[in-house]
Design a protein around this motif. Sequence first.
Motif, mmCIF file in Angstrom:
data_model
loop_
_atom_site.group_PDB
_atom_site.id
_atom_site.type_symbol
_atom_site.label_atom_id
_atom_site.label_comp_id
_atom_site.label_asym_id
_atom_site.label_seq_id
_atom_site.Cartn_x
_atom_site.Cartn_y
_atom_site.Cartn_z
ATOM 1 N N LEU A 31 -5.578 -1.169 -1.987
ATOM 2 C CA LEU A 31 -4.548 -2.208 -2.083
ATOM 3 C C LEU A 31 -5.171 -3.570 -2.351
ATOM 4 N N ALA A 83 6.293 -6.620 -0.569
ATOM 5 C CA ALA A 83 5.101 -6.770 0.260
ATOM 6 C C ALA A 83 4.145 -7.719 -0.454
ATOM 7 N N SER A 109 9.707 -3.634 -1.306
ATOM 8 C CA SER A 109 8.661 -3.619 -0.293
ATOM 9 C C SER A 109 7.297 -3.350 -0.944
ATOM 10 N N LEU A 110 6.601 -2.266 -0.583
ATOM 11 C CA LEU A 110 5.325 -1.962 -1.231
ATOM 12 C C LEU A 110 5.527 -1.727 -2.729
ATOM 13 N N PRO A 116 -0.064 -6.356 1.446
ATOM 14 C CA PRO A 116 0.023 -5.015 2.040
ATOM 15 C C PRO A 116 -1.287 -4.537 2.666
ATOM 16 N N GLY A 133 9.194 1.928 -1.646
ATOM 17 C CA GLY A 133 8.264 1.378 -0.673
ATOM 18 C C GLY A 133 7.421 2.417 0.054
ATOM 19 N N PHE A 134 6.635 1.940 0.993
ATOM 20 C CA PHE A 134 5.736 2.765 1.801
ATOM 21 C C PHE A 134 6.539 3.783 2.602
#
Length: 203
Positions: A130, A96, A72-73, A99, A11-12
């Motif tokens: 994104l 996400a 997540s991301l 995002p 993720g981010f």
Amino acid sequence: MALTHLLYLHGFRSSPQSFKAQLLKAYLAEHHPEIVWHCPALPPAPFAAAALIDRWYAALPADARLGIVGSSLGGFYATWLAAKAVTARVVLLNPAIYPARDLRAQIGEQTCWHDPTQRFTFTAAHVAQLEALAVGLLPNPERVLLVAAKGDELLDWREMVARYPGAHHWMLEGGDHALSNFSELLPQVVAFLVAHTVPGAAL
């Protein structure tokens, strides 16, 4: 066909040192050492991250059987890849969904979770990237397992469910965004990837 390669996308602000990535890597080494593990350090720039993922995917052997796990991301990037890697088995961990919307508030200097001495700048151009990487509904949703914690403090599980119609939905009561209990989920996550066995709580 047996799974041959597994790609984990973090993720981010995270990294390959993510505790979920490390748990999954160790589990595979013990139970499925024949599967080739890959967990790249994703650049902050979405286009660069997508290009890195795409180069690795393009270099896979023609007979490779791919599994993708995204958190997540990383779940957003996994969805982007799954739109063209249509035979892959995919597990999305609190992915996400929007995002570009949610990370707009993160524009500015950021530190990396696992090494705060490493810094990067997240920009409005990254938000636009994104937006450009968003894809539509996945062509083979039956090959996708969504793992969503209703207690996620960052993302709305309802948006996750709405984003993946036709996928298997494993809804966790409570929990958190990091899926702190991931060690308990591992056997069923891996069973879905290697044998398409759906967790009992899935719809």
